[in-house]
Structures are given as structure tokens and as C-alpha cells.
Design a protein around this motif. Structure first.
Motif, PDB file in Angstrom:
ATOM      1  N   GLU A 172      46.993  69.555  41.334  1.00  7.48           N
ATOM      2  CA  GLU A 172      45.861  69.740  40.428  1.00  7.48           C
ATOM      3  C   GLU A 172      44.681  70.427  41.110  1.00  7.48           C
ATOM      4  O   GLU A 172      43.790  70.955  40.449  1.00  7.48           O
ATOM      5  N   HIS A 173      44.672  70.441  42.426  1.00 10.04           N
ATOM      6  CA  HIS A 173      43.567  71.061  43.146  1.00 10.04           C
ATOM      7  C   HIS A 173      43.594  72.584  43.046  1.00 10.04           C
ATOM      8  O   HIS A 173      42.529  73.222  43.061  1.00 10.04           O
ATOM      9  N   PHE A 174      44.783  73.190  42.957  1.00  9.53           N
ATOM     10  CA  PHE A 174      44.880  74.641  42.994  1.00  9.53           C
ATOM     11  C   PHE A 174      45.763  75.234  41.904  1.00  9.53           C
ATOM     12  O   PHE A 174      45.981  76.447  41.888  1.00  9.53           O
ATOM     13  N   SER A 175      46.265  74.421  40.995  1.00 13.63           N
ATOM     14  CA  SER A 175      47.100  74.928  39.912  1.00 13.63           C
ATOM     15  C   SER A 175      46.201  75.210  38.711  1.00 13.63           C
ATOM     16  O   SER A 175      45.862  74.318  37.935  1.00 13.63           O
ATOM     17  N   ALA A 176      45.793  76.468  38.559  1.00 11.18           N
ATOM     18  CA  ALA A 176      44.766  76.835  37.585  1.00 11.18           C
ATOM     19  C   ALA A 176      45.364  77.066  36.199  1.00 11.18           C
ATOM     20  O   ALA A 176      46.477  77.580  36.079  1.00 11.18           O
ATOM     21  N   PRO A 177      44.618  76.736  35.138  1.00  9.49           N
ATOM     22  CA  PRO A 177      45.145  76.928  33.783  1.00  9.49           C
ATOM     23  C   PRO A 177      45.170  78.376  33.323  1.00  9.49           C
ATOM     24  O   PRO A 177      45.964  78.731  32.460  1.00  9.49           O
ATOM     25  N   GLY A 178      44.316  79.249  33.902  1.00  4.38           N
ATOM     26  CA  GLY A 178      44.180  80.602  33.386  1.00  4.38           C
ATOM     27  C   GLY A 178      44.814  81.687  34.216  1.00  4.38           C
ATOM     28  O   GLY A 178      44.726  82.860  33.869  1.00  4.38           O
ATOM     29  N   THR A 179      45.454  81.321  35.322  1.00  5.14           N
ATOM     30  CA  THR A 179      46.016  82.334  36.207  1.00  5.14           C
ATOM     31  C   THR A 179      47.078  81.720  37.099  1.00  5.14           C
ATOM     32  O   THR A 179      47.056  80.516  37.376  1.00  5.14           O
ATOM     33  N   ARG A 180      48.008  82.563  37.546  1.00  3.58           N
ATOM     34  CA  ARG A 180      48.954  82.120  38.571  1.00  3.58           C
ATOM     35  C   ARG A 180      48.451  82.462  39.975  1.00  3.58           C
ATOM     36  O   ARG A 180      49.096  82.119  40.967  1.00  3.58           O
ATOM     37  N   LEU A 181      47.314  83.136  40.049  1.00  2.00           N
ATOM     38  CA  LEU A 181      46.673  83.337  41.344  1.00  2.00           C
ATOM     39  C   LEU A 181      46.109  82.002  41.837  1.00  2.00           C
ATOM     40  O   LEU A 181      46.083  81.016  41.105  1.00  2.00           O
ATOM     41  N   VAL A 182      45.628  81.983  43.073  1.00  2.38           N
ATOM     42  CA  VAL A 182      45.189  80.735  43.699  1.00  2.38           C
ATOM     43  C   VAL A 182      43.665  80.652  43.675  1.00  2.38           C
ATOM     44  O   VAL A 182      42.991  81.533  44.221  1.00  2.38           O
ATOM     45  N   PRO A 183      43.083  79.631  43.060  1.00  3.69           N
ATOM     46  CA  PRO A 183      41.619  79.496  43.082  1.00  3.69           C
ATOM     47  C   PRO A 183      41.093  79.453  44.507  1.00  3.69           C
ATOM     48  O   PRO A 183      41.763  78.966  45.422  1.00  3.69           O
ATOM     49  N   SER A 184      39.901  79.961  44.692  1.00  2.21           N
ATOM     50  CA  SER A 184      39.321  79.989  46.027  1.00  2.21           C
ATOM     51  C   SER A 184      38.813  78.631  46.470  1.00  2.21           C
ATOM     52  O   SER A 184      38.568  78.409  47.658  1.00  2.21           O
ATOM     53  N   TYR A 185      38.675  77.711  45.508  1.00  5.09           N
ATOM     54  CA  TYR A 185      38.142  76.383  45.817  1.00  5.09           C
ATOM     55  C   TYR A 185      38.781  75.374  44.875  1.00  5.09           C
ATOM     56  O   TYR A 185      39.197  75.704  43.749  1.00  5.09           O
TER      57      TYR A 185
END
Length: 459
Positions: A355-368
Motif C-alpha cells: 500500500e505504500h507504493f502501489s498507486a491507484p492512478g499509475t503503474r509507475l512508482v510514487p516518489s514517496y
């Protein structure tokens, strides 16, 4: 032949074996971005927001340019290394002398490299900044060489860049071992390349911001204030740079109010040490010590920066000699290191999917961390997902045999690069493109991921 006609010859066509018309269009669009951002000797990240040459941008650009022109990719790296200092450092900006100082801040008249950095070996020309960025350059040089070894040999590319890259790494591993633990330290938030990450917040509270009269923010002329670092952040950045300048950019005498060991910075140093071994071996020069140094750095990275409870690497603040309990993408990028302990690679992959890095709007990796106290989906490195870090994570996943996850990330990268017009980064909640458009490293790394003959990092 005209310059326009020569550029058109570099535009990829059907012979590049695109898998369909959509991918061929994407490939041609990415190539056009790099051609339009080419200055004749190097590539600017953005014609508006970043009009000079940036260090790790040029390394990523070279990785993509090799699929269009290995010669241009070589020139990209050579032009950057022309700004190298005698102490070995590769500055984070090499300035275009034809542009007015008002085109970007901090400008050459702020850094004063040729005067303030004279004792540290700054060149008389070109003017540069005095700080550095992550050492991706040896990896880029190796991949560029492999794209056309005959051209590389004919131009003497490896023979020219190898000693410069060795001096660059030596600088980081001697002058920048500020913690005494054998890792390279960063002394400014711009050095790890993730300018306003919450991972730096605690250390920045020790920095008295410069008065607003000391700087003029040219970035706000081309970027929305909601996307950019705050004025308070900028004041602290300016203070740190001014203090470093006042010390003659001498790491032995400067009093660093901000000194951190960053996981991504050191992981990229490890991978580039392995690339140096390959470069040296290709020239029949001693190379085993680079592999040995990479192994030692890997052990130090694990010992000093791995946090089992967090399931990822963390930043070490050298002022307190403690780990910073903020989750950033910097702590996942060590997946690029090929000889990590298997259990650590497994934990990193689990954290990446959490849940820390699995973003709802992208398969890219959030920076934070999406659940973190400072998460902001639009403000620069405080949440948005970036294409260069996605490329690094993709190669890390492939390095450790996570091919299905890597392919999912690759497909998401290509889809969003095309849909957003090669945006600088994306909102991880909505997937909307943010920052500059027609951004060079986004286009370059799109070309790399589209390549049917992708090359792996050194191992």
C-alpha cells in the motif's frame, strides 16, 4: 545534407520492428523530443524549465539516444564530462554560455565556479554548478559503447571517458565519505536528484533559509507553484549552496549542515562500478578492483542503510548518525544492485507492491509513501511518480528475475509516456501528467524500453 534532413534520418521507422502502429508512433514521438531538445552538443531536459545540461539527465538521455545515434549518445556524455573538475567531481549543471543568466536560477553568476571553485579544480570554461548528481554515467557509457563497439573504438570513446569516470568515482569514495562508513554522502537536496523529498525534511530543519532577496525563482515562470518546491525549501537550498561556495566547494573544510547517505545514489554508484569494470576490461586494462569495490559497497549499503522493519533501504542522516524513517522511492532503487542478498530483494519487491507504493492512478512508482505524513500527489518529489525512477526499478526487477512485474511496469511506462506527451512526472492518484512536457529523459527511456534489443545493466 541539411540539418533538418540529417535529423529526419535519425527518426526511427518500420525497420525498428515496432510491434504495431501505436508503438511506432510512440517511438517516433520520443525521437522527435530528443531531436528538438538537442543543442548541437548535448540535450536539454526541457526547452523551457531546464535550458542547460543536467548531469544525470544526460546519462539517461544517452541511454535512449544510443538507439537513434550512438555517435550522438557518445557526444552527450563527452560534453558533460568536459565540465568535470580536477578533483574528479562531475557537476550537476554545465551551463550554456549563450543563454542569459536570467534563463535559470541558480545561474552561473551565483555558483561562480571558475572563481570560487578554482582551488577544487573547476574548469575556466564552461561554467558549472558546484554540486553533483547521482553517478549513472559509467552505466550509460557502457550501454552506449555496446550499441556500436566499432564506432566507439574508432572514435576512442572508451579511452577518453574511462579515466574521467574513474576519477569521478574516486572523488565520491574519498572526498564524499563524510560518515566514515565507506558510502558516498550528498551535501545538498539537489544532489540525490529528488530535490524536495520528505526524506530530507528533518535535515533541512537545521538550515537557516536565505533571505528572499538572495534569489529569483525562474522555475515558477514555467511551472505551477503547486508542482514546485516551496519558497521555504528554496531558501534553504540557496543557503546550502551559498555556504558551500563560500568554502570554495572544498569537502575537506566545508561545514555541511546537510549531509546524508542516500540509498539510490550509492546503489547507482555500485552499478556504475560494475560498468567501470566492463569498460576497463574492454580496453584490456585492470578491472577486477572495480568489481571488488562494488562488492564492498554492496555490503556497506546493506549494513548502513537497510531497515528490515521498513522492508526497504532508508536514508542515513550523518548529523545524528541515524536512519530517517520516511519511505521514498530512493529506498527501492537498490533493486538495481545485482548481488543483493536474496531475502532483501524479496522484501523490496514486497514493499514495492504494498500500500505504500502501489498507486491507484499509475503503474509507475510514487516518489514517496502514499500513506506517509507528507504525501502530496502533485508537488515534485513529495508523491508524483517519475519515469526515470520507474526505469531504474524496472531494471532492478529484471535483474532479480521478477519479469512479470517488470513487464507490467514497462507497459504502464509506455502507455503513460505517450498519453501525457512525455511528461516530466505524473500524479500517482489520477495518472495525470504534471510538470514539463516533452521531457528528454522520459522520451529517451521510452526509446530504451521500446527497443527490441534491450541491454541489461552490468552484473
Amino acid at each position: 545534407m541539411s540539418e533538418t534532413a540529417a535529423q529526419e534520418q535519425l527518426l526511427p521507422g518500420d525497420t525498428l520492428q515496432a510491434k504495431g502502429p501505436g508503438l511506432l508512433t510512440l517511438r517516433r514521438g520520443a525521437a522527435r523530443v530528443l531531436l528538438d531538445n538537442w543543442t548541437g552538443t548535448s540535450t536539454v531536459p526541457s526547452r523551457t524549465l531546464y535550458p542547460h545540461q543536467w548531469s544525470w539527465d544526460s546519462a539517461f538521455v544517452a541511454i535512449g539516444l544510443r538507439h537513434l545515434s550512438a555517435r550522438r549518445a557518445q557526444c552527450e556524455l563527452e560534453s558533460l564530462l568536459a565540465g568535470q573538475w580536477a578533483d574528479g567531481r562531475v557537476p550537476h549543471i554545465v551551463f550554456d554560455s549563450d543563454l542569459p543568466h536570467g534563463a535559470y536560477f541558480p545561474s552561473p553568476d551565483f555558483w561562480q565556479s571558475s572563481r570560487a571553485g578554482r582551488a577544487a579544480g573547476a574548469p575556466t570554461t564552461p561554467e558549472t554548478s558546484g554540486i553533483v548528481q547521482p553517478p549513472v554515467h559509467a552505466l550509460a557509457a557502457w550501454l552506449v559503447h555496446r550499441a556500436d563497439p566499432e564506432l566507439s573504438a574508432r572514435r576512442g570513446f572508451l579511452a577518453r571517458v574511462l579515466p574521467r569516470l574513474q576519477a569521478w568515482h574516486d572523488y565520491l569514495l574519498t572526498r564524499r565519505d563524510l560518515g566514515g562508513g565507506g558510502l558516498a554522502a550528498v551535501v545538498h537536496p539537489w544532489e540525490p536528484g529528488m530535490d524536495n523529498s520528505p526524506c530530507w525534511d528533518r535535515a533541512l530543519t537545521r538550515v537557516e533559509p536565505a533571505a528572499s532577496s538572495m534569489f529569483r525563482r525562474a522555475d515558477l515562470q514555467h511551472g505551477h507553484p503547486a508542482d514546485r518546491p516551496t519558497d521555504l525549501d528554496y531558501g534553504r537550498y540557496v543557503r546550502l549552496a551559498a555556504d558551500y561556495r563560500a568554502a570554495g566547494y572544498d569537502d575537506r573544510t566545508a561545514r555541511h549542515a546537510f549531509a546524508l547517505e542516500d540509498p539510490a545514489f550509492n546503489a547507482l554508484l555500485i552499478v556504475s562500478e560494475l560498468a567501470l569494470a566492463d569498460l576497463a576490461r574492454a580496453l584490456d586494462r585492470p578491472h577486477r578492483h572495480h568489481r571488488e569495490r562494488a562488492g564492498l559497497l554492496t555490503r556497506r549499503l546493506v549494513t548502513r542503510l537497510w531497515d528490515g522493519a521498513a522492508g526497504q533501504f532508508l536514508v542515513r542522516d550523518l548529523a545524528s548518525d541515524t536512519l530517517v524513517t520516511e519511505r521514498g522511492v530512493t529506498g527501492l532503487i537498490p533493486l538495481v544492485v545485482p548481488h543483493l542478498p536474496r531475502e532483501i530483494a524479496t522484501r523490496l519487491c514486497a514493499t514495492l507492491a504494498s500500500e505504500h507504493f502501489s498507486a491507484p492512478g499509475t503503474r509507475l512508482v510514487p516518489s514517496y509513501d502514499l500513506t506517509g505524513r507528507a504525501f502530496d500527489p502533485t508537488r515534485y518529489w513529495r508523491g508524483p511518480a517519475w519515469f526515470n525512477t520507474a526505469w531504474l526499478v524496472h531494471h532492478g526487477l529484471r535483474t532479480h528475475g521478477r519479469h512479470a512485474h517488470a513487464e507490467e511496469l514497462r507497459e504502464g511506462f509506455l502507455e503513460q509516456a505517450g498519453r501525457t506527451g512525455f511528461a516530466e512526472y505524473v500524479d500517482p492518484v489520477t495518472g495525470a501528467g504534471r510538470g514539463a512536457r516533452r521531457f528528454s529523459w522520459t522520451a529517451a527511456l521510452t526509446l530504451d524500453l521500446l527497443s527490441t534489443a534491450r541491454e541489461e545493466p552490468s552484473s
